[in-house]
Enzyme design. Structure first.
Site, PDB file in Angstrom:
ATOM      1  N   GLY A 139     -59.125 -83.627  52.945  1.00 52.64           N
ATOM      2  CA  GLY A 139     -57.771 -84.115  53.177  1.00 52.64           C
ATOM      3  C   GLY A 139     -57.559 -84.570  54.604  1.00 52.64           C
ATOM      4  O   GLY A 139     -58.363 -85.329  55.160  1.00 52.64           O
ATOM      5  N   ASP A 170     -61.442 -90.689  45.437  1.00 59.14           N
ATOM      6  CA  ASP A 170     -62.289 -91.731  44.844  1.00 59.14           C
ATOM      7  C   ASP A 170     -62.457 -92.896  45.810  1.00 59.14           C
ATOM      8  O   ASP A 170     -63.530 -93.507  45.884  1.00 59.14           O
ATOM      9  CB  ASP A 170     -61.675 -92.226  43.534  1.00 59.14           C
ATOM     10  CG  ASP A 170     -61.666 -91.148  42.467  1.00 59.14           C
ATOM     11  OD1 ASP A 170     -62.658 -90.400  42.378  1.00 59.14           O
ATOM     12  OD2 ASP A 170     -60.674 -91.052  41.728  1.00 59.14           O
TER      13      ASP A 170
END
Length: 211
Positions: A139, A170
């Site tokens: 993140g 992705d």
């Protein structure tokens, strides 16, 4: 090929507290190594296996898909896709099915689920005992790169205005793989390209940002 099987559907519901996704795997849940034409594998530079539906069919199916990908000259990449997939298959069996994989792309939660424990750096090092290159997305903390026999390397996230987090992981993998396909040695540069593409994905609603 089963013409009667529908395309899968994913419904993602988001609010100020996070996101919940519900899915029907449909055709993705039935794909097997026998469905992949050898000519396709023979032409590939990299084969990337991802998606909870595809990987959730059990360790044997995952191992068969990896073995199929290895029949050609391609390098093989796997994204575990979700902690639920790992828990359904079992961490030990999942890792056994990765034999022959060149790079693993878990997020931080998937890495801990696979390796056990709560120390992310230690988890990355343990995972390199099974896959020679491990790239963990974390993140806002960027990514961690683990290579067998080397120290864990951290790559900072590219600054972004966050509109929607869906698809960011992705997008990171897409950026990484594209750069890695061109230059497999400069792994750090590939990770930086991954963070750049992920940052772009974060600025749009939905999992398919314009390119």
């Amino acid at each position: 090929y089963d013409a009667m099987t529908s395309t899968g559907v994913v419904v993602s519901v988001r609010n100020d507290h996070g996101r919940t996704a519900m899915s029907d795997p449909a055709a993705s849940g039935k794909i097997s190594a026998a469905d992949v034409p050898p000519s396709v594998v023979a032409r590939a530079d990299i084969v990337h296996l991802t998606g909870a539906a595809m990987l959730g069919g059990g360790a044997d199916r995952l191992a068969d898909l990896v073995a199929c990908a290895r029949t050609g000259p391609a390098r093989v990449a796997v994204d575990p896709s979700s902690v639920a997939v790992i828990e359904t298959i079992g961490a030990d069996r999942f890792l056994e099915a990765l034999r022959g994989v060149d790079v693993l792309f878990p997020d931080q939660h998937e890495a801990l689920a696979l390796a056990g424990g709560d120390d992310l750096d230690a988890a990355v090092r343990r995972l390199t005992e099974h896959v020679p290159l491990v790239v963990v997305t974390a993140g806002a903390d960027g990514a961690l790169i683990g290579r067998r026999g080397r120290s864990v390397h951290r790559v900072p996230a590219t600054p972004a205005t966050v509109v929607d987090t869906i698809g960011a992981g992705d997008a990171f993998v897409a950026g990484f793989v594209r750069a890695w396909a061109t230059d497999p040695v400069r792994v750090g540069a590939a990770a930086r390209e991954g963070t750049r593409v992920a940052a772009r994905a974060l600025g749009f609603v939905g999992g398919r940002p314009p390119v």
